[in-house]
Structure formats: C-alpha cells, structure tokens
Design an enzyme around this catalytic site. Structure first.
Site, PDB file in Angstrom:
ATOM      1  CB  SER A 171      -8.112   3.916   2.640  1.00 21.26           C
ATOM      2  OG  SER A 171      -7.275   3.264   3.584  1.00 21.26           O
ATOM      3  CB  SER A 227      -8.586   1.374   5.737  1.00 25.04           C
ATOM      4  OG  SER A 227      -9.229   2.614   5.592  1.00 25.04           O
ATOM      5  CE  LYS A 275      -3.988   1.998   2.462  1.00 22.83           C
ATOM      6  NZ  LYS A 275      -4.828   1.950   3.683  1.00 22.83           N
TER       7      LYS A 275
END
Lengths: 494, 493
Positions: free
Chosen positions: B159, B183, B78
């Site tokens: 997210s 997330s 990420k």
C-alpha cells in the site's frame, strides 16, 4: 418464615436469580486514558483523544483499575487470574465511539468466589447464605446520549466513555427478591470497604443487570430473562417481583418464556421487552490486538493482598467476640465502612482498652448519634460531632462528671454548636454534683414538703423511693449524682 | 553543481553538515520536484512550507553548531500517519477533511530529529491493497516503464505506493511507509528502492491510522540500505502510549552497518519455490544466493512447512482486526457524514460507510465481520491464530539452522495498473512472500536485486530474527554492493 414462593394457579413456584453488577472503579482516570472520571462535569469536558476514538489512538491500561479489580476479587475470596486478556465487544451505537467496548470475555481477571449474605428474619432470610461469584471482569463504560437538547436530534456526552467498570457476575444462587437485595447491599458494603467503588447507585456508579427465571421447586432451571440497568436495591427487588410473577402468568396461561432482554420501568414498576434473543447482537468478540495480555506479578498480587482492610464479616465477628457488642450493634456498625471507621476512631479517641469502652460507645453511637443524624438527615460522614468529641463525652459519663440525663443534654448542645463537651459542661454549669451538703439540704426540703409521703414510705410503701429521687433531682436542677442522691435518701428516710 | 534531488538521506545529511549546500536549497529542490511530479499522483497533500520551515531551522542550527540526526533532510509522509494541522485521510473519502490536532509518535520523532515534511503520500485506502489502486484519490503511477515501448502505466506497489513512487522518481529522498503484510517491501521491490519493516513493536503505532493492529508496523523507505538504517534509527523507540511498543533501546544501526557476512548462515526456504514462479524470479533468487556467498555467508536450505497457509491466515486475521478497527468511522465525530432526510442512526451509519469506504475496504470489512461471527469464529479466527503460531514456530525452528532468510520480495515485477483489479485473489497473491514475516512479527527488508527482461526492478527480501534489524540491514548492504543496481526510471512526467 419459609422460603419465598409465588403462589400460582398450578401450585408454588420458585424464583431463580443471578445478578451482574456493574461497579464503577473508583479511580481518578479512565480505564485506558488519562481523562478524569469526576461525576457531574459539563458534557464532553472529560474526553481524551482515546475516549473519542480518534484515528490512530491506542489504549493503555490504567494500573490502578487493575489493582482495584484484584483487591475486589480478593475481598470476595475469589480466584485471581495471574493471566487475563482484554477482548473487543463489537457493536455500533452513537455512545460507543470505537464501535467496540473493550471488555474481558474469554479470560477475566477474577474467577470464582463467594459472598455471604446475612440472616435477616424480617426479610425472610432465616439463615446466612453463601452466594457464588462466577467471575469479575474489567471493561469500559460507554458515553451517554442526550435526547432532550434538540427537537429532532440526539446529542452525545462522552464524559463516561472509557470509565472503568468491574462487572461482578453472581451464580444463579438467589431465591427471593430479599436475597437479591441483601446481596446488592452486602456487595456494596464490601466494595466500599475495599475502596474499589463508591457504591453510589444514584450517580450510576453501581447498577445491576438482573437475570430472573422461575421453576417448580426441584425442577431444572427455567428460561431466563435479563432486566438491564436497574439502579437501586429497591428497584432490583421490585423488578424481580414483577418479572417472576409475569413469568408464572405466562407459563400458567400456556405460554413459554423466551430468552430476552427487558427493561425496568421504575415509574410503572414493570418490565418490558427490549429485544429478544433472535434480535440479539452478534458481538463478534475477539482479543483486542492493541493490548497485551495482563500478567500479574507475584509482588503485585502480594501488595494487593496486604493492602486489604479488615472486611465486614471479619469485623463483625470481632465486634461480637472480643469487643462484646450485641449482634444487632455489630451488624449495624459494620454494615457501612464509614460507620465502622467512625466507631473505631471513637474507640481509639477514648484512650482506653477497646473491650472496656466498646459497649458503652456502641450504645451511644447506635442510639444517640444515629438518632440525631436521622433527625438532621445527615450521614455519619457529615456528623457535626467528631469521634474525639464523642469520646470526650463518653469519658465524662464514665468518670461521673455527667449523669446519663446530663450527657444527653450536653450532646444536644454539641449537635447544635459543635462545641466540645467539656466546654459546654464548664460554660453552662451542667456538671453533675456530689456535694453532700447541697444534696442533704435538698432532701430535707423535699421531705419537709412531703411529710405525708415520708410517713407512707416509712409505713412500708417502698415504691415511693423513686418519687423522692425524682423530687430531689428536680430540686438539684438535674445535676446531682444519682448514686449519691440514692445513698443519702436511703439514710434520711430510714 | 549536482542536482540535489539525486542525493539520498545520508548524502544530504553529510553534504549539509559539510556546508556543501543549505537545507533550504535541499527543501526548495525537492519541493520543486514534488510540484513537477504531480502527474505521478504520489502526494495527496503538498506541504512545502513544512519542509522549508524545518530547513530554515536546520540552517539556523548549523550556524550555531546544533546538528540533529536528520537536520536538512526533507521526507515524504505516508498519509496513514496523523500529522498535526495537516489533513490525514488514509486515502479514504471517509476521512476527508479530517485534520488531526496531534502528531503521530513516528512523525514527531522524525520532525524532532530535524526532518521536514514534503507532503502526505498517497496510498491504498486504509493501507489495503498491493497496487495503490484502492486510493479514493486516484492511483499513483510508478515512474518506471517497461522497455518494450508499450508505455503501460505501472503500479508502484502498495500500500505504500505513494512513498515508493516519490522516492523512485526523486520527489523525496526518503519516506515513511507502513507494512501490514508487505506494504513497505513489495512497493520497494516494484520501484527499485529499499525498505525495511522492523520487528513488530520497534516503531510506535500511536497516531498511525490502524489497519490490522497485530500486524501494522511502520518503517522507512529510501534509496539505499544506509538511508533506511538512518531513518529507522530516528523512527524507532519505546512509546508508553502504545502498549505493544517494545521497551528496548534503539541500536545504532547505521554505525553497525557491515556487508561482511562471514560466519552468517543464510537460509533458503524451500517452500518459497512456489509453483509457477517466473524464471526471472528464480534467477534473481539465484543471484541473491551468489551475493550472499560472495559476502562470506554460508547457504543452507531450510523448511518453513506452514508457508502455504500464511496467505489465507493473513486474509482472516487482518480483515478481522480491520473490521473492528474501522468501526470508529461512523460519521458521528469526524470525517464524512451522510445524513439522508429522515435518517435514523442506523441509516446514517449505512449511508456514511457506504459512501465513505472504497470497494476493497468494504470487502475486507465484510470478510472480517464474517470470520468473527458467531458460529464461524472458531473455524476461521481461532484456527487462523493457531496457524499463525505454527508459522511463527516454523521461523523459530529455522533460526536453529540459520541467521537470516533470503527470498524474493514479490512473485513478479510491477504489473500494469488495472491488470489485477478485477481479481482480488491474484492481487492478494502478491503478498505471498512478505506475509509470513508479518505474521511472525519479524524484521524484513527488500533491496533491489536486478531487473527483469522488460527492464523493471526486482527485489530480494531478507528476513531476520526478532530484533535483528542489524543482521537484515547488513545482508541488504551486501546485496546492494554486489547487485550494482544503478538503473533508474527515466523521467517522462
């Protein structure tokens, strides 16, 4: 002298002063990073990823900074808070990479304490006075903007960014510029004793925000103004004098004091408005979620306590009491930790009981050594004479090897050459003599040359005895033992 | 030979060790898959060379008998994790061009365990969002499509939407995620994969771009529970550089996996039966309860009375911390700088931050600044902290009656892109089931539990006691074994 008062058109005014002293904690590493804190390095050479607030960086508290703040609190007899917490003070400025300063607003590490300022007749402080300490908290310093590197741009040096400061907040207990000056000096003295700050105001390791208000004696506190970042004792006093008078003028000409932050201009010796309360930042303080609360263990607190040195007030009492020094000598010697350490090293080097040698040692230190250092423009730390050499010199006087006059001569040579006193005495033959034969010969010579005065003396002019001592010493080249000279002269003139 | 991209973390690790294939072959297969999957916009930066280098090192290591925990396994990272030498933007324009000189602790641990990096994964900007639509570099597409023939592009969740999409589309066998209010779990649920947010403090936050420090927690996302256990083991551990890191040994979660839940009491929090909950979600939850019983667990109803305050509490605390954490993006030292002609320092800040931050980030900075302001601090922030403590106490009381909690992960299946963009509140409601565990710092995971009527995956959430990741993983495994979730997105990209 009575209390400090400002004579206004409407009568006397009293000034009320509180100080927030920012003291750089004397540690090698910064508060939340391992970067060096050394003064005077090239710009941006002592900046860690944390100090530059790179993305994802996190603060880790430096235990030594916490320890020094706790020891400082203890030295001020303050409450040590076993649980404290760091808060963020949010504002934008180019010298503040994180966009917030990590400080302690809600739960400071040290609570209430006090500091004793000493009486100083000359400064108008008639009696010792206790000034309350409100709190001490730990916080980060910011970086420094440099405006002189480019015609249209400012540069930033982050070497100071993240350096640990203690903010030591007094109560509004001071009533004159002299008291404020004495407070700063005493605080600096204590910090140096503790070793938590070098107290060096020229390098910015200690600076003060000065809160000043005025009131008619006996009335409630007036509105205060805060003068930021004053960096010497002299300026603290000058700023207060200016600011108090300004406030009286404003009030007496029908105005009101607005709470504001002011700047001290050391060139013009005046204060100027920086920002008013209306423009004050909203710092949006909140607990720093990157840091856990600081919890001090009992052992940690005990270690801090045990590591405290004898502090100036206690030392002074001991010097005046058991050591029998004069109040003046005790005060002068204890005011600065380096002097006190030098003095104690001197006593130790004599190898004799302290009480026996303390008085002579303090006299020599405060007159001869201080005189010489003054002349040389050196601090005691830079003294060309070591405590051991000083002790040796005192020993030579005590055992009769040197007279007071000879000792002064030897000391001058020590200052010049750095040599040991015994060596100087030996090489230059400055040793005092008690050789009665030589002294008697000199006396005979003096009497022969001054037969008229001998007659006068014998006729009752006792005062002439001093003349014969002087002449005999002169004939002996200053090296005769004065006691022996006295004794033999009395015999010869009888 | 099977398609190597069909293999998960454990299968790659074991197959590589057994000599079924080389690490290089695995890296090549996934690198090709990443390239072929560009339509999904899951990767912001592709780093095939990193994956290849790690693979070659793994192959050399295997030849000399040196095998590490993740030798031969390539992963997606990420973009919230700082990666040395590789641009890290948190999917925000304001960090464009920023290449860290340092490696986050979590990625350093993963790479140290032998893993390679396929690339930096797209995400909601600064991890603020539930659909991946707040990325400054375009939204990520979910590989899933509804079976109603509409072909509406779907949100991969957020997210960590680049992570979820990449794993579901077989562009990566596993990935790192971060979870501040859901997330990891919500995107996992939206894409039919597993993801675990460990106890706050298990994974170091050092080198992870901060959103809300007291909530942010890294965790793995992967195809199944075992893969999550393997990755979590490699990511976790005490880090002296993070003051909030837990100074505890890392348990052997993979070795401890067991789907036998005999003696476990699983709580069903009644307050999670929110009004208007779709019947499908209700049904999913019911089947979860059946799975738990079947695995030997006892089901108990519990009460978490402050649940309804969790979302407002979260949307005070997280923006408050974010407003301060994001102050460092000022154009002075790195990233984007907007310096209009004749601009003052304040002008530069305003121009830089106006141009650099996306709308959602600005919204949260404004909310956070507001709730911390003089006069509002006590009414919002202080109150929120008190409620947060009450929410944590709710859980503590629940643990007297049960060992784990079972809930749906999200109130719906994946929604279509654009569907909720105009309505932040309905977007925020997506986190309603995930936020309470975040506020209490508890370990929680999402595992696929079934499909909705349109063929989209639905996730079940297990929440555990502090430090009981093992209990959470085991319950997840029990669901996984019983749910028989084999559906996968049909390749259209």
């Amino acid at each position: 002298m009575s209390s400090y008062r400002i004579q206004g058109a409407t009568g006397e005014w009293e000034v009320v002063i509180g100080l927030e002293v920012h003291a750089q904690i004397a540690t090698r590493a910064k508060l939340f990073s391992g970067a060096s804190t050394e003064f005077g390095a090239e710009p941006n050479t002592q900046v860690s990823l944390i100090d530059a607030a790179m993305p994802g960086m996190l603060p880790v508290p430096n235990g030594e900074c916490v320890r020094q703040a706790v020891r400082t609190g203890m030295a001020l007899g303050a409450q040590i808070n076993r649980w404290s917490r760091f808060d963020r003070k949010n504002y934008f400025y180019a010298d503040l990479p994180q966009g917030y300063q990590i400080s302690q607003l809600y739960h400071p590490i040290v609570g209430e304490g006090s500091l004793l300022i000493d009486a100083d007749e000359k400064a108008g402080i008639a009696e010792p006075k206790t000034v309350g300490i409100e709190r001490i908290h730990i916080e980060q310093d910011a970086g420094k903007l440099m405006h002189d590197q480019h015609p249209t741009r400012s540069y930033v040096d982050l070497n100071r960014s993240g350096v640990a400061l203690m903010e030591i907040v007094s109560k509004p207990d001071m009533r004159s510029p002299a008291e404020a000056g004495a407070y700063v000096r005493k605080l600096r003295s204590i910090l140096r004793y503790v070793g938590s700050c070098d107290g060096n105001m020229e390098q910015g390791s200690m600076r003060a925000d000065v809160n000043v208000s005025v009131r008619k004696p006996g009335e409630p506190f007036g509105t205060r103004c805060e003068i930021k970042n004053v960096n010497s004792v002299r300026f603290v006093q000058a700023a207060i004098e200016y600011e108090a008078t300004r406030q009286v003028d404003v009030i007496e000409s029908g105005g009101t004091i607005v709470q504001e932050t002011r700047l001290f201009d050391p060139d013009k010796i005046e204060t100027r408005s920086l920002r008013s309360k209306e423009d004050a930042h909203d710092y949006r303080y909140f607990p720093d979620p990157d840091l856990l609360p600081l919890e001090l263990s009992e052992e940690f607190v005990a270690e801090c306590e045990a590591s405290l040195p004898e502090l100036p007030d206690a030392k002074r009492a001991r010097y005046e009491g058991p050591l029998g020094l004069s109040a003046y000598a005790a005060s002068v010697i204890t005011a600065d930790v380096e002097t006190a350490r030098w003095f104690e090293a001197l006593l130790a080097a004599t190898g004799k009981p302290e009480a026996e040698v303390a008085k002579a040692a303090s006299n020599w230190l405060t007159s001869d050594l201080f005189g010489a250092l003054n002349r040389l423009g050196k601090s005691i730390g830079e003294s060309p004479v070591t405590p051991a050499q000083g002790a040796e010199l005192l020993g030579l006087v005590a055992d009769g090897t040197l007279s007071g006059t000879l000792a002064k001569q030897v000391f001058e040579i020590m200052i010049e050459t750095g040599d040991d006193p015994a060596k100087i005495v030996e090489e230059r033959g400055l040793k005092q003599t008690s050789d009665t034969g030589a002294i008697e010969a000199a006396i005979a010579q003096v009497m022969a040359a001054n037969a008229d005065k001998v007659a006068d003396y014998r006729g009752g002019k006792d005062k002439l005895f001093g003349f014969f001592v002087g002449q005999t010493m002169k004939a002996m080249g200053g090296k005769a033992n004065p006691a022996v000279v006295n004794e033999l002269l009395k015999k010869a003139l009888a | 030979m099977t398609d190597l991209t069909d293999l998960g973390v454990a299968a790659i690790r074991d197959g590589f060790r057994a000599g079924d294939f080389s690490a290089r072959e695995v890296a090549d297969a996934f690198n090709a898959s990443v390239t072929a999957g560009r339509k999904l916009n899951a990767f912001l930066v592709e780093t095939p060379e990193h994956a290849i280098e790690a693979a070659e090192a793994a192959d050399r290591g295997r030849a000399t008998g040196e095998l590490r925990a993740l030798s031969g396994v390539p992963l997606g990272i990420k973009d919230l994790f700082c990666t040395a030498g590789y641009q890290t933007t948190a999917a925000s324009h304001i960090l464009e061009g920023f290449t860290p000189t340092y490696e986050s602790t979590v990625t350093a641990k993963l790479f140290g365990a032998g893993a390679g990096m396929l690339g930096k994964l797209n995400m909601d900007q600064f991890a603020m969002g539930s659909s991946n639509e707040t990325s400054a570099y375009g939204h990520v597409l979910s590989p899933w499509r509804r079976n109603d023939g509409g072909n509406a592009p779907l949100a991969p969740g957020g997210s960590s939407g680049g992570s979820s999409s990449a794993i579901a589309a077989r562009l990566a066998p596993g990935a790192t995620g971060t979870d501040t209010g859901g997330s990891i779990r919500q995107p996992a649920a939206f894409t039919g994969i597993s993801g675990i947010k460990p106890t706050y403090g298990r994974c170091s936050r050092w080198g992870v771009v901060a959103f809300a420090s007291s909530l942010d927690q890294a965790g793995p996302m992967a195809r199944d529970v075992r893969d999550c256990a393997i990755l979590l083991e490699a990511m976790s551990g005490f880090d002296p550089k993070d003051s909030t890191s837990l100074d505890l040994p890392v348990p052997q979660w993979e070795a401890g996996l067991s789907s036998d839940l005999k003696g476990k009491r699983v709580g069903i929090p009644k307050e999670y039966r929110v009004e208007g909950m779709p019947a499908e979600i209700e049904a999913l939850w019911e089947s979860g309860i059946r799975f738990m019983k079947d695995a030997g667990a006892e089901i108990v109803e519990v009460s978490l009375p402050h649940t309804k305050y969790a979302l407002p509490t979260y949307y005070i605390i997280a923006p408050a911390e974010a407003s301060s954490n994001l102050a460092r993006y000022d154009g002075v030292r790195y990233g984007v700088r907007e310096l209009p002609e004749g601009a003052s320092l304040a002008d530069m800040y305003a121009a830089t931050r106006s141009a650099g931050f996306g709308a959602e980030v600005k919204r949260r900075i404004l909310i956070g600044t507001y709730v911390l302001s003089a006069g509002f601090y006590d009414a919002y922030y202080t109150k929120a902290q008190k409620v947060r403590a009450l929410i944590a106490r709710d859980f503590e009381r629940a643990w007297e009656a049960c060992d784990l909690l079972l809930t749906p992960t999200a109130p719906s299946a994946a929604f279509a892109l654009g569907e909720k963009v105009a309505d932040p509140l309905s977007m925020y409601l997506n986190d309603v089931f995930t936020v309470p565990a975040s506020l209490a710092g508890l370990p929680a995971m999402s595992v696929p539990g079934g499909l909705d009527a349109t063929g989209l995956p639905l996730g079940l959430q297990i929440i555990g006691r502090p430090l009981d990741e093992q209990g959470v993983l085991n319950a997840g495994l029990a669901i996984e074994e019983r749910a028989g979730f084999t559906a996968r997105a049909e390749k259209w990209w």
